[in-house]
Enzyme design. Sequence first.
Site, PDB file in Angstrom:
ATOM      1  N   SER A  70       0.829  -1.206   0.000  1.00  0.00           N
ATOM      2  CA  SER A  70       0.000   0.000   0.000  1.00  0.00           C
ATOM      3  C   SER A  70       0.865   1.259   0.000  1.00  0.00           C
ATOM      4  O   SER A  70       1.987   1.246   0.490  1.00  0.00           O
ATOM      5  CB  SER A  70      -0.904   0.036   1.228  1.00  0.00           C
ATOM      6  OG  SER A  70      -1.592  -1.171   1.385  1.00  0.00           O
TER       7      SER A  70
HETATM    8  N1  SAH Z   1      -0.596  -4.823   4.193  1.00  0.00           N
HETATM    9  C1  SAH Z   1       0.064  -5.157   2.949  1.00  0.00           C
HETATM   10  C2  SAH Z   1      -0.842  -4.910   1.761  1.00  0.00           C
HETATM   11  C3  SAH Z   1      -0.762  -6.023   0.785  1.00  0.00           C
HETATM   12  S1  SAH Z   1      -2.020  -6.082  -0.432  1.00  0.00           S
HETATM   13  C4  SAH Z   1       1.387  -4.432   2.815  1.00  0.00           C
HETATM   14  O1  SAH Z   1       1.691  -3.569   3.652  1.00  0.00           O
HETATM   15  O2  SAH Z   1       2.157  -4.764   1.922  1.00  0.00           O
HETATM   16  C5  SAH Z   1      -3.242  -7.080   0.365  1.00  0.00           C
HETATM   17  C6  SAH Z   1      -2.867  -8.494   0.709  1.00  0.00           C
HETATM   18  O3  SAH Z   1      -4.057  -9.141   1.159  1.00  0.00           O
HETATM   19  C7  SAH Z   1      -2.355  -9.347  -0.440  1.00  0.00           C
HETATM   20  O4  SAH Z   1      -1.091  -9.850  -0.123  1.00  0.00           O
HETATM   21  C8  SAH Z   1      -3.388 -10.465  -0.575  1.00  0.00           C
HETATM   22  O5  SAH Z   1      -2.827 -11.717  -0.921  1.00  0.00           O
HETATM   23  C9  SAH Z   1      -3.975 -10.508   0.827  1.00  0.00           C
HETATM   24  N2  SAH Z   1      -5.299 -11.117   0.931  1.00  0.00           N
HETATM   25  C10 SAH Z   1      -6.358 -10.986   0.084  1.00  0.00           C
HETATM   26  N3  SAH Z   1      -7.407 -11.714   0.531  1.00  0.00           N
HETATM   27  C11 SAH Z   1      -7.006 -12.321   1.692  1.00  0.00           C
HETATM   28  C12 SAH Z   1      -7.627 -13.193   2.629  1.00  0.00           C
HETATM   29  N4  SAH Z   1      -8.894 -13.621   2.474  1.00  0.00           N
HETATM   30  N5  SAH Z   1      -6.909 -13.616   3.697  1.00  0.00           N
HETATM   31  C13 SAH Z   1      -5.629 -13.201   3.878  1.00  0.00           C
HETATM   32  N6  SAH Z   1      -4.980 -12.381   3.031  1.00  0.00           N
HETATM   33  C14 SAH Z   1      -5.653 -11.930   1.954  1.00  0.00           C
END
Ligand code: SAH
Length: 220
Positions: A70
């Site tokens: 993000s």
């Molecule tokens: N907080 C992260 C943002 C990553 S993008 C950072 O700082 O980099 C969001 C993430 O959510 C992705 O890696 C995706 O694989 C994960 N995600 C999506 N659906 C999910 C679920 N049901 N359970 C766990 N993770 C999930």
Amino acid sequence: MTHSDFSGIGMTSQRTRDRMVSRLKEQGIQDQRVLSVMREVPRHCFVEEALASRAYEDTALPIGHGQTISQPYIVARMTEVLLQTQPMQQVLEVGTGSGYQAAILSRLVRHLQSVERIMALSDQARYRFRQLKLRNIRLRHSDGGMGMPDYAPYDGIIVTAAPEGIPHALVKQLRPGGVIIMPIGDSEEQILIRVTRTEEGYEKEFLERVSFVPLLGGVT
Ligand code: SAH
């Protein structure tokens, strides 16, 4: 990435990080605790080396597997809103991704559980936390769409991928007064909301328009 990579680039990028923090202030981030942690945590360690030089731009960057880290403003904003209410002892993050948001949170809350559905990302984040000696984060490779009941109730939950509506299972895992900060919506339009658990149910506030990857089911 080796340990020397962290300390090496970390030193030279302090000025870039200070500039990022000045920009966050201009964008309206006021919580000094958040600003000071963002000044310290080496964001470039959470992206692949080829993108390290862009790590402090105010933009989301690809982290592989179709996912993104993000943008700094959003990380700061969600963290600031999370900290606005009660002290955060027990916090859950759904969507570990690169681990950057978790690293920021780990310095500001007592215990952090973070869940990621893509194993490769979860493994990589675990390695980064070990390198950076962040010891209050518990990672799990699992579908976090239904939360993580084992450590409930939570004071706060941060969801970093967007479901279309509020997952009620998550609301149930909050302590009364606890909050969820999360995007909801589809690929066209999403809004960041704060959900506060009350005695009878919950209250919902709209914060701002955002753009996140979708919350998906299952693991991979
Ligand atoms: N907080 C992260 C943002 C990553 S993008 C950072 O700082 O980099 C969001 C993430 O959510 C992705 O890696 C995706 O694989 C994960 N995600 C999506 N659906 C999910 C679920 N049901 N359970 C766990 N993770 C999930």
